[in-house]
Design an enzyme around this catalytic site. Structure first.
Site, mmCIF file in Angstrom:
data_model
loop_
_atom_site.group_PDB
_atom_site.id
_atom_site.type_symbol
_atom_site.label_atom_id
_atom_site.label_comp_id
_atom_site.label_asym_id
_atom_site.label_seq_id
_atom_site.Cartn_x
_atom_site.Cartn_y
_atom_site.Cartn_z
ATOM 1 N N SER A 1 0.653 -1.271 0.027
ATOM 2 C CA SER A 1 -0.029 -0.135 0.044
ATOM 3 C C SER A 1 0.764 1.282 -0.069
ATOM 4 O O SER A 1 1.946 1.210 0.349
ATOM 5 C CB SER A 1 -0.961 -0.103 1.460
ATOM 6 O OG SER A 1 -1.498 -1.242 1.357
ATOM 7 N N LYS B 1 6.302 0.745 9.134
ATOM 8 C CA LYS B 1 5.147 1.038 8.034
ATOM 9 C C LYS B 1 3.849 1.354 8.722
ATOM 10 O O LYS B 1 3.885 0.977 9.863
ATOM 11 C CB LYS B 1 5.253 -0.414 7.415
ATOM 12 C CG LYS B 1 6.523 -0.644 6.357
ATOM 13 C CD LYS B 1 6.128 -1.846 5.537
ATOM 14 C CE LYS B 1 4.964 -2.110 4.915
ATOM 15 N NZ LYS B 1 4.462 -0.976 3.960
ATOM 16 N N GLY B 2 3.034 1.788 7.987
ATOM 17 C CA GLY B 2 1.667 2.030 8.591
ATOM 18 C C GLY B 2 1.226 3.245 8.475
ATOM 19 O O GLY B 2 0.194 3.747 9.184
ATOM 20 N N ASP C 1 6.527 -3.730 -1.380
ATOM 21 C CA ASP C 1 5.503 -2.673 -0.440
ATOM 22 C C ASP C 1 6.401 -1.491 -0.338
ATOM 23 O O ASP C 1 7.720 -1.585 -0.172
ATOM 24 C CB ASP C 1 5.284 -3.435 1.006
ATOM 25 C CG ASP C 1 3.986 -2.939 1.356
ATOM 26 O OD1 ASP C 1 3.664 -1.761 1.221
ATOM 27 O OD2 ASP C 1 3.392 -3.425 2.413
ATOM 28 N N GLU D 1 -0.146 -5.810 5.610
ATOM 29 C CA GLU D 1 1.066 -5.798 5.088
ATOM 30 C C GLU D 1 2.030 -6.693 5.949
ATOM 31 O O GLU D 1 2.873 -7.416 5.114
ATOM 32 C CB GLU D 1 1.581 -4.234 5.329
ATOM 33 C CG GLU D 1 1.028 -3.249 4.285
ATOM 34 C CD GLU D 1 1.320 -1.891 4.392
ATOM 35 O OE1 GLU D 1 1.066 -0.867 3.750
ATOM 36 O OE2 GLU D 1 1.789 -1.563 5.513
ATOM 37 N N THR E 1 3.859 4.736 -3.455
ATOM 38 C CA THR E 1 5.038 4.229 -4.254
ATOM 39 C C THR E 1 4.338 2.841 -4.953
ATOM 40 O O THR E 1 4.844 2.859 -6.297
ATOM 41 C CB THR E 1 6.193 3.826 -3.444
ATOM 42 O OG1 THR E 1 6.410 4.927 -2.554
ATOM 43 C CG2 THR E 1 7.561 3.545 -4.233
HETATM 44 C C1 5RP Z 1 0.869 1.978 4.400
HETATM 45 C C2 5RP Z 1 2.479 1.846 4.281
HETATM 46 C C3 5RP Z 1 3.009 2.432 3.173
HETATM 47 O O1 5RP Z 1 3.575 1.327 2.448
HETATM 48 C C4 5RP Z 1 4.111 3.518 3.789
HETATM 49 O O2 5RP Z 1 3.417 4.497 4.435
HETATM 50 C C5 5RP Z 1 4.570 4.229 2.671
HETATM 51 O O3 5RP Z 1 4.053 5.101 1.657
HETATM 52 P P1 5RP Z 1 4.339 5.706 0.501
HETATM 53 O O4 5RP Z 1 4.976 4.833 -0.589
HETATM 54 O O5 5RP Z 1 3.250 6.584 0.406
HETATM 55 O O6 5RP Z 1 5.584 6.501 1.150
HETATM 56 O O7 5RP Z 1 2.948 1.293 5.279
HETATM 57 O O8 5RP Z 1 0.243 1.494 5.593
#
Ligand code: 5RP
Length: 251
Positions: free
Chosen positions: A46, A115-116, A102, A124, A49
């Site tokens: 999620s 993460k989160g 991820d 995840e 990216t």
């Molecule tokens: C979502 C996540 C995302 O992978 C994390 O926040 C990175 O997000 P981004 O690619 O928008 O920087 O852990 O729960």
């Protein structure tokens, strides 16, 4: 009279696009290296990216993708898979995944990560654990020596709503995170609710505590009402960071 000059673009716009390019670079590089023709079950993470991950997978062609199944980590990645005309699966049908890719909020020298940021870390982590290979992709800002040294508001903790006040109290007074807070939705419309119907707490810890992420993760997980902690310790096999100069750092 001197000719009028074009006004410079607002700095945030050019900065944003440099960051987007870095995310895309990381995602494309990781897909090229790790999503191989023999991989048939693929976990999709999620965040902002991950759309570039899916974009690159789609570019591998319909022929390859028709025999693959893609497992989402939440509502956003489920939509991405469906909109991209890829086959949607679930982890209960496919408890073993070939590769999961991820995003991450921070990744340290030992590939531990936070993460989160998008409140998806429970699913995840399930997909990271289910994967034979777990790969992280991010822009250069996420590449740190020690967790908690960057701009994240703390360690995301998913809690059942009934227990959030008690968990907060324990974080404040027992586990050393006096500034832990319940994550609120935009415009303070109420608490953020995860895809699992739970609340999220963001708990910042001192650099000293964060130097041993496994210990603090285990201590948080012991609190009654905590469902999952957004610290992923020794789970990833590699991390790709897109840099502003067009290079990629691989950890
Ligand atoms: C979502 C996540 C995302 O992978 C994390 O926040 C990175 O997000 P981004 O690619 O928008 O920087 O852990 O729960």
């Amino acid at each position: 009279m001197p000719a009028p000059t074009e006004p410079a673009p607002p700095p945030t716009i050019s900065k944003l696009s440099a960051i987007e390019q870095s995310k895309r670079l990381a995602a494309y590089t990781a897909v090229d290296k790790h999503i191989l023709p023999e991989h048939k079950v693929i976990g999709i993470g999620s965040g902002s990216t991950v759309p570039y991950v899916v974009e690159r997978i789609v570019s591998q062609g319909k022929e390859l993708n028709k025999d693959r199944v893609f497992i989402p980590t939440g509502f956003q990645s489920k939509e991405l898979i469906v909109i991209s005309n890829l086959n949607l699966g679930d982890v209960d049908q496919f408890p073993t995944i070939d590769v999961t890719i991820d995003g991450a909020d921070e990744v340290d020298l030992e590939l531990n990560c936070i993460k989160g940021g998008g409140a998806c870390h429970l699913r995840e982590k399930v997909l990271a654990e289910a994967a034979k290979t777990f790969i992280l992709v991010a822009d250069y800002r996420k590449n740190v020596d020690y967790l908690g040294t960057n701009f994240t508001p703390g360690v995301p903790i998913e809690v059942v709503p009934f227990a959030y006040a008690k968990v907060l109290q324990n974080l404040h007074h027992v586990l050393g995170s006096p500034n832990a807070t319940l994550r609120m939705a935009k415009m303070k419309a109420g608490p953020v609710v995860s895809d699992n119907g739970n609340f999220i707490i963001d708990a910042p810890f001192s650099t000293d505590i964060m130097k041993d992420p496994y210990t603090i993760m285990a201590r948080i997980k012991m609190l009654t009402g905590v469902v999952e902690v957004g610290l992923f310790c020794h789970m990833a096999q590699a991390a790709y960071f897109g840099n502003q100069d067009g290079s990629v750092t691989v950890k």
